[in-house]
Write a protein that holds these residues in place. Structure first.
Motif, PDB file in Angstrom:
ATOM      1  N   LEU A   1      -3.455  -6.992 -14.268  1.00  0.00           N
ATOM      2  CA  LEU A   1      -4.706  -7.135 -13.525  1.00  0.00           C
ATOM      3  C   LEU A   1      -4.911  -8.614 -13.268  1.00  0.00           C
ATOM      4  N   ASP A   2      -4.895  -8.998 -12.006  1.00  0.00           N
ATOM      5  CA  ASP A   2      -5.028 -10.397 -11.597  1.00  0.00           C
ATOM      6  C   ASP A   2      -4.017 -11.287 -12.319  1.00  0.00           C
ATOM      7  N   GLY A   3      -2.785 -10.789 -12.484  1.00  0.00           N
ATOM      8  CA  GLY A   3      -1.711 -11.568 -13.085  1.00  0.00           C
ATOM      9  C   GLY A   3      -1.641 -11.514 -14.598  1.00  0.00           C
ATOM     10  N   GLN A   4      -2.596 -10.871 -15.257  1.00  0.00           N
ATOM     11  CA  GLN A   4      -2.621 -10.789 -16.714  1.00  0.00           C
ATOM     12  C   GLN A   4      -2.146  -9.404 -17.164  1.00  0.00           C
TER      13      GLN A   4
ATOM     14  N   GLN B   1     -10.040 -10.497  -0.523  1.00  0.00           N
ATOM     15  CA  GLN B   1     -10.330 -11.194  -1.770  1.00  0.00           C
ATOM     16  C   GLN B   1     -10.978 -10.210  -2.726  1.00  0.00           C
ATOM     17  N   GLY B   2     -10.400 -10.041  -3.848  1.00  0.00           N
ATOM     18  CA  GLY B   2     -10.913  -9.115  -4.843  1.00  0.00           C
ATOM     19  C   GLY B   2      -9.982  -9.120  -6.039  1.00  0.00           C
ATOM     20  N   HIS B   3      -9.754  -7.962  -6.606  1.00  0.00           N
ATOM     21  CA  HIS B   3      -8.884  -7.839  -7.768  1.00  0.00           C
ATOM     22  C   HIS B   3      -7.545  -7.255  -7.345  1.00  0.00           C
ATOM     23  N   THR B   4      -6.486  -7.703  -8.017  1.00  0.00           N
ATOM     24  CA  THR B   4      -5.140  -7.238  -7.714  1.00  0.00           C
ATOM     25  C   THR B   4      -4.569  -6.544  -8.936  1.00  0.00           C
ATOM     26  N   ILE B   5      -4.116  -5.310  -8.730  1.00  0.00           N
ATOM     27  CA  ILE B   5      -3.440  -4.558  -9.773  1.00  0.00           C
ATOM     28  C   ILE B   5      -1.972  -4.506  -9.384  1.00  0.00           C
ATOM     29  N   GLU B   6      -1.110  -4.973 -10.267  1.00  0.00           N
ATOM     30  CA  GLU B   6       0.319  -4.972  -9.999  1.00  0.00           C
ATOM     31  C   GLU B   6       1.022  -4.078 -11.007  1.00  0.00           C
ATOM     32  N   ILE B   7       1.997  -3.305 -10.524  1.00  0.00           N
ATOM     33  CA  ILE B   7       2.791  -2.432 -11.379  1.00  0.00           C
ATOM     34  C   ILE B   7       4.247  -2.785 -11.137  1.00  0.00           C
ATOM     35  N   ASN B   8       4.944  -3.278 -12.175  1.00  0.00           N
ATOM     36  CA  ASN B   8       6.346  -3.641 -11.981  1.00  0.00           C
ATOM     37  C   ASN B   8       7.237  -2.417 -12.127  1.00  0.00           C
TER      38      ASN B   8
ATOM     39  N   VAL C   1     -16.884  -4.540 -12.993  1.00  0.00           N
ATOM     40  CA  VAL C   1     -16.717  -5.079 -11.644  1.00  0.00           C
ATOM     41  C   VAL C   1     -17.568  -4.283 -10.660  1.00  0.00           C
ATOM     42  N   ASP C   2     -18.115  -4.984  -9.662  1.00  0.00           N
ATOM     43  CA  ASP C   2     -18.886  -4.347  -8.601  1.00  0.00           C
ATOM     44  C   ASP C   2     -18.009  -3.352  -7.851  1.00  0.00           C
ATOM     45  N   ARG C   3     -18.510  -2.156  -7.626  1.00  0.00           N
ATOM     46  CA  ARG C   3     -17.723  -1.094  -6.974  1.00  0.00           C
ATOM     47  C   ARG C   3     -17.447  -1.397  -5.498  1.00  0.00           C
ATOM     48  N   ALA C   4     -18.171  -2.352  -4.923  1.00  0.00           N
ATOM     49  CA  ALA C   4     -17.925  -2.727  -3.529  1.00  0.00           C
ATOM     50  C   ALA C   4     -16.812  -3.760  -3.404  1.00  0.00           C
ATOM     51  N   ALA C   5     -16.330  -4.279  -4.532  1.00  0.00           N
ATOM     52  CA  ALA C   5     -15.259  -5.281  -4.502  1.00  0.00           C
ATOM     53  C   ALA C   5     -13.946  -4.613  -4.102  1.00  0.00           C
ATOM     54  N   PRO C   6     -13.169  -5.254  -3.238  1.00  0.00           N
ATOM     55  CA  PRO C   6     -11.885  -4.677  -2.843  1.00  0.00           C
ATOM     56  C   PRO C   6     -10.856  -4.772  -3.972  1.00  0.00           C
ATOM     57  N   VAL C   7      -9.991  -3.773  -4.042  1.00  0.00           N
ATOM     58  CA  VAL C   7      -8.930  -3.730  -5.037  1.00  0.00           C
ATOM     59  C   VAL C   7      -7.611  -3.555  -4.300  1.00  0.00           C
ATOM     60  N   LEU C   8      -6.675  -4.457  -4.567  1.00  0.00           N
ATOM     61  CA  LEU C   8      -5.348  -4.411  -3.962  1.00  0.00           C
ATOM     62  C   LEU C   8      -4.363  -3.920  -5.010  1.00  0.00           C
ATOM     63  N   ILE C   9      -3.574  -2.905  -4.657  1.00  0.00           N
ATOM     64  CA  ILE C   9      -2.565  -2.379  -5.567  1.00  0.00           C
ATOM     65  C   ILE C   9      -1.192  -2.762  -5.024  1.00  0.00           C
ATOM     66  N   ARG C  10      -0.406  -3.446  -5.865  1.00  0.00           N
ATOM     67  CA  ARG C  10       0.971  -3.813  -5.530  1.00  0.00           C
ATOM     68  C   ARG C  10       1.862  -3.106  -6.523  1.00  0.00           C
ATOM     69  N   ALA C  11       2.702  -2.190  -6.049  1.00  0.00           N
ATOM     70  CA  ALA C  11       3.592  -1.442  -6.934  1.00  0.00           C
ATOM     71  C   ALA C  11       5.034  -1.623  -6.485  1.00  0.00           C
ATOM     72  N   ASP C  12       5.932  -1.750  -7.443  1.00  0.00           N
ATOM     73  CA  ASP C  12       7.350  -1.888  -7.141  1.00  0.00           C
ATOM     74  C   ASP C  12       7.846  -0.608  -6.478  1.00  0.00           C
ATOM     75  N   ARG C  13       8.758  -0.760  -5.521  1.00  0.00           N
ATOM     76  CA  ARG C  13       9.238   0.402  -4.762  1.00  0.00           C
ATOM     77  C   ARG C  13      10.052   1.363  -5.612  1.00  0.00           C
ATOM     78  N   SER C  14      10.637   0.888  -6.718  1.00  0.00           N
ATOM     79  CA  SER C  14      11.443   1.777  -7.558  1.00  0.00           C
ATOM     80  C   SER C  14      10.635   2.410  -8.684  1.00  0.00           C
ATOM     81  N   LEU C  15       9.331   2.179  -8.705  1.00  0.00           N
ATOM     82  CA  LEU C  15       8.455   2.763  -9.721  1.00  0.00           C
ATOM     83  C   LEU C  15       8.359   4.272  -9.518  1.00  0.00           C
ATOM     84  N   LEU C  16       8.338   5.002 -10.627  1.00  0.00           N
ATOM     85  CA  LEU C  16       8.120   6.435 -10.514  1.00  0.00           C
ATOM     86  C   LEU C  16       6.724   6.696  -9.946  1.00  0.00           C
TER      87      LEU C  16
END
Length: 127
Positions: free
Chosen positions: A67-70, A53-60, A84-99
């Motif tokens: 960031l969190d869907g926005q 549980q934390g913040h999600t960064i997505e790259i299409n 944001v607190d530096r101890a908060a987890p960050v999840l990165i979701r990137a598309d497989r075809s992204l450079l």
């Protein structure tokens, strides 16, 4: 007054209720599926078991950041994460075809800000 014995159970109201519930479930699932950001995750031998549980960064695939869907940009991402607190987890979701460069820029920015709990979401090869 005599009571009649019921020999047949009328199941038509039950079927009507079940059809209404099925319609609600199908309609809801359609809205949920269409509301997501289309990202094809890269495959790995073992997929992520559970996202923290934390913040999600997505790259299409076009390199657009979310960031969190926005929708956001790299400077706005840094500004948003600065509070944001530096101890908060960050999840990165990137598309497989992204450079790779687009992914590295985001990862570098997040690590320079001092976040230590970073994870990359992948898809399992088997599923």
């Amino acid at each position: 007054m005599e009571e009649k014995e019921v020999s047949v159970i009328n199941v038509i109201p039950f079927i009507d209720i079940m059809l209404v519930l099925l319609t609600i479930v199908l309609t809801t699932s359609t809205f949920i599926a269409q509301g997501s950001i289309p990202i094809q995750l890269p495959k790995a031998a073992k997929g992520a078991s559970a996202a923290l549980q934390g913040h999600t960064i997505e790259i299409n695939r076009d390199g657009r950041l979310f960031l969190d869907g926005q929708p956001t940009s790299l400077p706005l991402l840094k500004q948003s994460l600065s509070a944001v607190d530096r101890a908060a987890p960050v999840l990165i979701r990137a598309d497989r075809s992204l450079l790779l460069q687009g992914f590295v820029e985001v990862l570098d920015s997040v690590t320079q800000m001092g976040f230590k709990k970073l994870s990359l979401q992948t898809e399992s090869i088997n599923g």
